[in-house]
Design a protein around this motif. Structure first.
Motif, PDB file in Angstrom:
ATOM      1  N   GLY A  25      25.826  32.459 -35.065  1.00 39.56           N
ATOM      2  CA  GLY A  25      26.135  33.246 -36.239  1.00 39.56           C
ATOM      3  C   GLY A  25      25.124  33.060 -37.358  1.00 39.56           C
ATOM      4  N   TRP A  26      24.998  34.081 -38.160  1.00 35.70           N
ATOM      5  CA  TRP A  26      24.228  34.006 -39.408  1.00 35.70           C
ATOM      6  C   TRP A  26      25.217  34.131 -40.565  1.00 35.70           C
ATOM      7  CZ3 TRP A  26      19.267  32.678 -40.169  1.00 35.70           C
ATOM      8  CH2 TRP A  26      18.369  32.797 -39.107  1.00 35.70           C
ATOM      9  N   PHE A  27      25.108  33.220 -41.500  1.00 34.61           N
ATOM     10  CA  PHE A  27      25.902  33.231 -42.719  1.00 34.61           C
ATOM     11  C   PHE A  27      24.944  33.267 -43.906  1.00 34.61           C
ATOM     12  CE2 PHE A  27      30.209  32.124 -41.222  1.00 34.61           C
ATOM     13  CZ  PHE A  27      29.921  31.762 -39.916  1.00 34.61           C
ATOM     14  N   ARG A  28      25.481  33.600 -45.052  1.00 33.26           N
ATOM     15  CA  ARG A  28      24.678  33.535 -46.263  1.00 33.26           C
ATOM     16  C   ARG A  28      25.532  33.068 -47.414  1.00 33.26           C
ATOM     17  NH1 ARG A  28      23.514  40.025 -47.291  1.00 33.26           N
ATOM     18  NH2 ARG A  28      25.636  40.602 -47.930  1.00 33.26           N
ATOM     19  N   GLN A  29      24.869  32.460 -48.370  1.00 31.85           N
ATOM     20  CA  GLN A  29      25.564  31.993 -49.571  1.00 31.85           C
ATOM     21  C   GLN A  29      24.708  32.289 -50.779  1.00 31.85           C
ATOM     22  OE1 GLN A  29      26.874  27.893 -49.431  1.00 31.85           O
ATOM     23  NE2 GLN A  29      28.424  28.282 -50.977  1.00 31.85           N
ATOM     24  N   ALA A  30      25.248  33.139 -51.626  1.00 27.77           N
ATOM     25  CA  ALA A  30      24.583  33.480 -52.877  1.00 27.77           C
ATOM     26  C   ALA A  30      25.041  32.499 -53.955  1.00 27.77           C
ATOM     27  CB  ALA A  30      24.917  34.909 -53.270  1.00 27.77           C
ATOM     28  N   PRO A  31      24.242  32.330 -55.009  1.00 27.57           N
ATOM     29  CA  PRO A  31      24.625  31.397 -56.085  1.00 27.57           C
ATOM     30  C   PRO A  31      25.998  31.721 -56.645  1.00 27.57           C
ATOM     31  CG  PRO A  31      22.356  32.090 -56.353  1.00 27.57           C
ATOM     32  CD  PRO A  31      22.919  32.931 -55.251  1.00 27.57           C
TER      33      PRO A  31
ATOM     34  N   LYS B 274      28.779  31.867 -55.144  1.00 25.21           N
ATOM     35  CA  LYS B 274      29.683  32.570 -54.238  1.00 25.21           C
ATOM     36  C   LYS B 274      29.948  31.732 -52.992  1.00 25.21           C
ATOM     37  CE  LYS B 274      28.509  37.282 -55.618  1.00 25.21           C
ATOM     38  NZ  LYS B 274      28.126  38.630 -55.140  1.00 25.21           N
ATOM     39  N   GLN B 275      31.008  32.106 -52.305  1.00 22.46           N
ATOM     40  CA  GLN B 275      31.342  31.413 -51.065  1.00 22.46           C
ATOM     41  C   GLN B 275      30.417  31.865 -49.936  1.00 22.46           C
ATOM     42  OE1 GLN B 275      35.554  32.073 -50.315  1.00 22.46           O
ATOM     43  NE2 GLN B 275      36.071  30.140 -51.334  1.00 22.46           N
ATOM     44  N   ARG B 276      30.287  30.993 -48.955  1.00 22.52           N
ATOM     45  CA  ARG B 276      29.500  31.340 -47.788  1.00 22.52           C
ATOM     46  C   ARG B 276      30.208  32.445 -47.025  1.00 22.52           C
ATOM     47  NH1 ARG B 276      26.787  26.457 -44.503  1.00 22.52           N
ATOM     48  NH2 ARG B 276      26.243  26.080 -46.692  1.00 22.52           N
ATOM     49  N   GLU B 277      29.471  33.466 -46.616  1.00 13.34           N
ATOM     50  CA  GLU B 277      30.068  34.581 -45.906  1.00 13.34           C
ATOM     51  C   GLU B 277      29.334  34.831 -44.586  1.00 13.34           C
ATOM     52  OE1 GLU B 277      29.695  38.431 -47.666  1.00 13.34           O
ATOM     53  OE2 GLU B 277      27.624  38.121 -48.306  1.00 13.34           O
ATOM     54  N   GLY B 278      30.082  35.291 -43.613  1.00 16.46           N
ATOM     55  CA  GLY B 278      29.501  35.637 -42.335  1.00 16.46           C
ATOM     56  C   GLY B 278      28.741  36.948 -42.424  1.00 16.46           C
ATOM     57  N   VAL B 279      27.560  36.989 -41.852  1.00 14.34           N
ATOM     58  CA  VAL B 279      26.716  38.178 -41.875  1.00 14.34           C
ATOM     59  C   VAL B 279      26.705  38.862 -40.502  1.00 14.34           C
ATOM     60  CG1 VAL B 279      24.358  39.006 -42.177  1.00 14.34           C
ATOM     61  CG2 VAL B 279      25.256  37.235 -43.694  1.00 14.34           C
ATOM     62  N   SER B 280      26.472  38.074 -39.477  1.00 13.42           N
ATOM     63  CA  SER B 280      26.369  38.637 -38.135  1.00 13.42           C
ATOM     64  C   SER B 280      26.510  37.530 -37.111  1.00 13.42           C
ATOM     65  CB  SER B 280      25.012  39.326 -37.957  1.00 13.42           C
ATOM     66  OG  SER B 280      24.895  39.901 -36.668  1.00 13.42           O
TER      67      SER B 280
ATOM     68  N   PRO C  80      19.061  43.950 -53.578  1.00 16.46           N
ATOM     69  CA  PRO C  80      19.156  42.734 -54.399  1.00 16.46           C
ATOM     70  C   PRO C  80      20.403  41.907 -54.082  1.00 16.46           C
ATOM     71  CG  PRO C  80      18.413  44.566 -55.738  1.00 16.46           C
ATOM     72  CD  PRO C  80      18.766  45.142 -54.399  1.00 16.46           C
ATOM     73  N   GLU C  81      21.484  42.554 -53.700  1.00 18.27           N
ATOM     74  CA  GLU C  81      22.710  41.820 -53.381  1.00 18.27           C
ATOM     75  C   GLU C  81      22.624  41.059 -52.063  1.00 18.27           C
ATOM     76  OE1 GLU C  81      22.449  45.056 -54.212  1.00 18.27           O
ATOM     77  OE2 GLU C  81      23.867  46.301 -53.062  1.00 18.27           O
ATOM     78  N   ASP C  82      21.536  41.240 -51.318  1.00 21.79           N
ATOM     79  CA  ASP C  82      21.314  40.448 -50.108  1.00 21.79           C
ATOM     80  C   ASP C  82      20.685  39.093 -50.430  1.00 21.79           C
ATOM     81  OD1 ASP C  82      20.315  43.469 -48.471  1.00 21.79           O
ATOM     82  OD2 ASP C  82      22.233  42.422 -48.235  1.00 21.79           O
ATOM     83  N   THR C  83      20.313  38.883 -51.679  1.00 20.55           N
ATOM     84  CA  THR C  83      19.719  37.616 -52.088  1.00 20.55           C
ATOM     85  C   THR C  83      20.686  36.470 -51.854  1.00 20.55           C
ATOM     86  OG1 THR C  83      18.289  38.645 -53.744  1.00 20.55           O
ATOM     87  CG2 THR C  83      18.838  36.309 -54.050  1.00 20.55           C
ATOM     88  N   ALA C  84      20.235  35.486 -51.089  1.00 14.42           N
ATOM     89  CA  ALA C  84      21.092  34.353 -50.735  1.00 14.42           C
ATOM     90  C   ALA C  84      20.290  33.377 -49.890  1.00 14.42           C
ATOM     91  CB  ALA C  84      22.314  34.823 -49.946  1.00 14.42           C
ATOM     92  N   VAL C  85      20.867  32.211 -49.682  1.00 18.17           N
ATOM     93  CA  VAL C  85      20.355  31.308 -48.657  1.00 18.17           C
ATOM     94  C   VAL C  85      21.048  31.679 -47.348  1.00 18.17           C
ATOM     95  CG1 VAL C  85      20.142  28.922 -47.884  1.00 18.17           C
ATOM     96  CG2 VAL C  85      19.947  29.468 -50.322  1.00 18.17           C
ATOM     97  N   TYR C  86      20.268  31.902 -46.334  1.00 22.05           N
ATOM     98  CA  TYR C  86      20.797  32.312 -45.032  1.00 22.05           C
ATOM     99  C   TYR C  86      20.777  31.113 -44.082  1.00 22.05           C
ATOM    100  CZ  TYR C  86      20.827  37.212 -46.359  1.00 22.05           C
ATOM    101  OH  TYR C  86      21.120  38.407 -46.970  1.00 22.05           O
ATOM    102  N   TYR C  87      21.896  30.935 -43.399  1.00 18.24           N
ATOM    103  CA  TYR C  87      22.060  29.841 -42.460  1.00 18.24           C
ATOM    104  C   TYR C  87      22.399  30.386 -41.082  1.00 18.24           C
ATOM    105  CZ  TYR C  87      22.840  27.111 -46.748  1.00 18.24           C
ATOM    106  OH  TYR C  87      22.732  26.519 -47.981  1.00 18.24           O
TER     107      TYR C  87
END
Length: 126
Positions: A34-40, A42-48, A87-94
């Motif tokens: 899985g790929w997750f992301r976390q923006a400043p 905000k909670q970590r969310e699942g992307v794909s 711009p709303e895709d800005t985040a750290v991706y894990y």
């Protein structure tokens, strides 16, 4: 298995990036990645996510049609191709993987993934 995420960077809105998640000391065989992301702030969310078992792929509604997940077993690498970035895709991706029985489903839960990469920062400027 250990995971190494890479490919983040600074891009203008409308641009593209490709993230990579490479496995070492193991493979992705028969796992869900899985790929997750976390923006400043905000909670970590699942992307794909993608299942190496049956090829199932799932995308968050916010990225559907713009992001594509794929796996290259020969390289032990999962990719996340991100197009038309906003711009709303800005985040750290894990990237992450979990126990062998984990399924790739629409509602991705971070607590079901137990092995995480270090994260890669994606910044999209307007």
């Amino acid at each position: 298995v250990q995971l190494q995420a890479s490919g983040g960077g600074l891009v203008q809105a409308g641009g593209s990036l490709r993230l990579s998640c490479t496995a070492s000391e193991g493979t992705f065989d028969d796992y869900v990645i899985g790929w997750f992301r976390q923006a400043p702030g905000k909670q970590r969310e699942g992307v794909s996510c993608i299942s190496d078992i049956d090829g199932t792929k799932r995308y968050a509604e916010s990225v559907e049609g713009r992001f594509t997940i794929s796996i290259d077993n020969a390289k032990n690498t999962v990719y996340l191709q991100m197009n038309n970035l906003k711009p709303e895709d800005t985040a750290v991706y894990y990237c992450a993987t979990g126990i062998p029985t984990l399924a790739c489903v629409d509602e991705m839960r971070a607590d079901e993934y137990d092995t995480w990469g270090q994260g890669t920062l994606v910044t999209v400027s307007s």
